[in-house]
Design a protein around this motif. Structure first.
Motif, short mmCIF file in Angstrom:
data_model
loop_
_atom_site.label_atom_id
_atom_site.label_comp_id
_atom_site.label_asym_id
_atom_site.label_seq_id
_atom_site.Cartn_x
_atom_site.Cartn_y
_atom_site.Cartn_z
N THR A 65 -9.89 -6.67 -17.42
CA THR A 65 -10.69 -6.55 -18.54
C THR A 65 -12.26 -6.67 -18.27
O THR A 65 -12.73 -6.87 -19.32
N THR A 66 -12.45 -6.36 -17.15
CA THR A 66 -13.84 -6.27 -16.87
C THR A 66 -14.41 -5.03 -16.94
O THR A 66 -13.81 -3.97 -17.19
N PRO A 67 -15.82 -5.19 -16.87
CA PRO A 67 -16.47 -3.78 -17.02
C PRO A 67 -16.15 -2.65 -15.95
O PRO A 67 -16.47 -1.61 -16.17
N ASP A 68 -15.48 -2.87 -14.99
CA ASP A 68 -15.14 -2.04 -13.83
C ASP A 68 -13.78 -1.43 -14.34
O ASP A 68 -13.27 -0.76 -13.38
N ARG A 69 -13.10 -1.53 -15.35
CA ARG A 69 -11.88 -1.21 -15.69
C ARG A 69 -11.96 0.48 -15.48
O ARG A 69 -10.77 1.02 -15.04
N ASP A 70 -12.99 1.15 -16.34
CA ASP A 70 -13.07 2.56 -16.29
C ASP A 70 -13.03 3.01 -14.82
O ASP A 70 -12.34 3.99 -14.40
N GLN A 71 -13.96 2.56 -13.65
CA GLN A 71 -13.66 2.81 -12.37
C GLN A 71 -12.30 2.74 -11.67
O GLN A 71 -12.02 3.52 -11.02
N LEU A 72 -11.81 1.61 -12.29
CA LEU A 72 -10.41 1.34 -11.49
C LEU A 72 -9.39 2.37 -12.10
O LEU A 72 -8.44 2.71 -11.22
N ALA A 73 -9.62 2.72 -13.29
CA ALA A 73 -8.42 3.78 -14.09
C ALA A 73 -8.97 5.05 -13.36
O ALA A 73 -7.96 5.86 -12.99
N SER A 74 -9.86 5.55 -13.15
CA SER A 74 -10.23 6.44 -12.23
C SER A 74 -9.73 6.67 -10.94
O SER A 74 -9.33 7.64 -10.37
N ALA A 75 -9.94 5.62 -10.25
CA ALA A 75 -9.47 5.55 -8.94
C ALA A 75 -7.87 5.57 -8.78
O ALA A 75 -7.49 6.10 -7.66
N ALA A 76 -7.15 4.90 -9.84
CA ALA A 76 -5.88 4.92 -9.94
C ALA A 76 -5.44 6.38 -10.17
O ALA A 76 -4.37 6.89 -9.64
N ARG A 77 -6.22 7.01 -10.90
CA ARG A 77 -5.77 8.63 -10.98
C ARG A 77 -5.92 9.29 -9.78
O ARG A 77 -4.87 10.15 -9.21
N SER A 78 -6.98 8.98 -8.93
CA SER A 78 -7.18 9.71 -7.79
C SER A 78 -6.10 9.54 -6.74
O SER A 78 -5.74 10.28 -5.88
N ALA A 79 -5.69 7.94 -6.87
CA ALA A 79 -4.54 7.67 -6.05
C ALA A 79 -3.27 8.46 -6.25
O ALA A 79 -2.59 8.75 -5.41
N TRP A 80 -2.93 8.51 -7.70
CA TRP A 80 -1.90 9.18 -7.80
C TRP A 80 -2.09 10.57 -7.22
O TRP A 80 -0.84 11.13 -6.86
N SER A 81 -3.12 11.40 -7.37
CA SER A 81 -3.00 12.71 -6.94
C SER A 81 -2.90 12.67 -5.57
O SER A 81 -2.24 13.78 -4.93
N TRP A 82 -3.53 11.70 -4.79
CA TRP A 82 -3.50 11.56 -3.42
C TRP A 82 -2.18 11.40 -2.79
O TRP A 82 -1.68 12.11 -1.84
N ALA A 83 -1.51 10.63 -3.59
CA ALA A 83 0.11 10.22 -2.98
C ALA A 83 1.05 11.46 -3.23
O ALA A 83 1.88 11.43 -2.49
N ARG A 84 0.56 12.17 -4.09
CA ARG A 84 1.33 13.65 -4.20
C ARG A 84 0.99 14.99 -3.64
O ARG A 84 1.40 15.90 -3.87
N SER A 85 -0.16 14.78 -2.66
CA SER A 85 -0.91 15.85 -2.16
C SER A 85 -0.17 16.24 -0.87
O SER A 85 -0.81 17.30 -0.12
N GLY A 86 0.69 15.60 -0.33
CA GLY A 86 1.22 16.02 1.04
C GLY A 86 0.82 14.97 2.13
O GLY A 86 0.51 14.22 1.86
N ASP A 87 1.44 15.50 3.28
CA ASP A 87 1.26 14.54 4.41
C ASP A 87 -0.26 14.58 5.04
O ASP A 87 -1.11 15.69 4.72
N GLY A 88 -0.70 13.74 5.79
CA GLY A 88 -1.74 13.84 6.61
C GLY A 88 -1.84 12.89 7.72
O GLY A 88 -0.84 12.26 8.07
N ASP A 89 -3.08 12.30 8.09
CA ASP A 89 -3.08 11.50 9.28
C ASP A 89 -3.87 10.37 8.85
O ASP A 89 -4.74 10.60 8.24
N PHE A 90 -3.60 9.14 9.25
CA PHE A 90 -4.11 7.84 9.01
C PHE A 90 -4.25 6.94 10.39
O PHE A 90 -3.25 6.69 10.86
N ALA A 91 -5.28 6.47 10.68
CA ALA A 91 -5.44 5.61 11.82
C ALA A 91 -6.38 4.52 11.54
O ALA A 91 -7.75 4.95 11.25
N GLN A 92 -6.11 3.15 11.57
CA GLN A 92 -7.01 2.21 11.13
C GLN A 92 -7.83 1.74 12.40
O GLN A 92 -7.37 1.74 13.53
N CYS A 93 -8.94 1.49 12.06
CA CYS A 93 -9.93 0.99 13.09
C CYS A 93 -9.90 -0.57 13.25
O CYS A 93 -10.12 -1.19 12.29
N TRP A 94 -9.79 -1.00 14.44
CA TRP A 94 -9.73 -2.40 14.59
C TRP A 94 -10.68 -2.99 15.71
O TRP A 94 -10.95 -2.32 16.69
#
Length: 230
Positions: free
Chosen positions: A194-223
């Motif tokens: 309910t905070t002012p950043d709701r629009d940013q979260l909604a936009s990020a969620a749409r981007s994440a939806w597209s990312w999750a359906r975009s195919g495979d890739g590579d990820f390595a976390q930095c420690w």
């Protein structure tokens, strides 16, 4: 060992062997008769893997705050923490407490993630937007997704000496699984946002939806793996 409550038998040897990879940089520090604290140990999978084969080791599981540990001053030889400091609201206070319980000459061993140096390929506009939402939620919870980057300076400021660091990359999860996880977290946050950043979260969620359906890739976390002396 803190923030856990599980007997040795509850964690399989297989998981302990896998988990010990997370502490390989600190393994030479552990020896017979030494007092060690594993802060944020969870079920103890790393804890039970780093006893270095010392069958007579005694492991106790306690619940405590990182800023208020139930140990006497200068009573511990080694303090270890994996994936803890990126989630703390007061990392400086926690470092002061770890220094308090360490004996003079004792060693601090930390492994902390740094999302600012994580490797993602392909790193598209949708990936960047989704991760910005992910970081927003992380900071809202009081943590710092880039903590590994600033950790050496914080440890030095806390009074530790001989600070040594090494960067290690690990494939903690798959590219697609990360996308799915970020999407799920953003969607869950939107259900109560309910905070002012709701629009940013909604936009990020749409981007994440597209990312999750975009195919495979590579990820390595930095420690950031850090050793320092009390």
């Amino acid at each position: 060992m803190l923030e856990g409550n599980a007997p040795r038998a509850a964690v399989s040897a297989r998981f302990a062997r896998q988990a010990v990879e997370r502490a390989v940089f600190a393994q030479p520090l552990f020896g017979p008769g030494m007092g060690c604290v594993d802060v944020g140990c969870g079920p103890g999978s790393i804890t039970l893997g780093i006893d270095n084969g010392h069958r007579k080791s005694t492991v106790d599981f306690l619940v405590a705050e990182a800023c208020a540990l139930p140990f006497a001053e200068a009573s511990v030889d080694v303090v270890f923490a994996h994936a803890v400091f990126e989630h703390l609201r007061e990392p400086g206070a926690a470092l002061a407490e770890l220094r308090r319980i360490l004996k003079p000459g004792g060693t601090l061993a930390l492994s902390t993630s740094d999302w600012s140096r994580a490797r993602l390929r392909p790193k598209t506009a949708n990936v960047d937007a989704a991760l910005r939402g992910h970081y927003l939620l992380w900071r809202r919870a009081g943590g710092d997704p880039f903590a590994g980057r600033s950790l050496p300076a914080a440890v030095t400021a806390a009074g530790f000496t001989d600070v040594r660091t090494k960067i290690r990359y690990r494939t903690d999860t798959t590219y697609r699984a990360l996308a799915t996880s970020v999407e799920a977290r953003l969607v869950t946050a939107l259900e109560t946002a309910t905070t002012p950043d709701r629009d940013q979260l909604a936009s990020a969620a749409r981007s994440a939806w597209s990312w999750a359906r975009s195919g495979d890739g590579d990820f390595a976390q930095c420690w950031t793996e850090l050793l320092a002396t009390r």
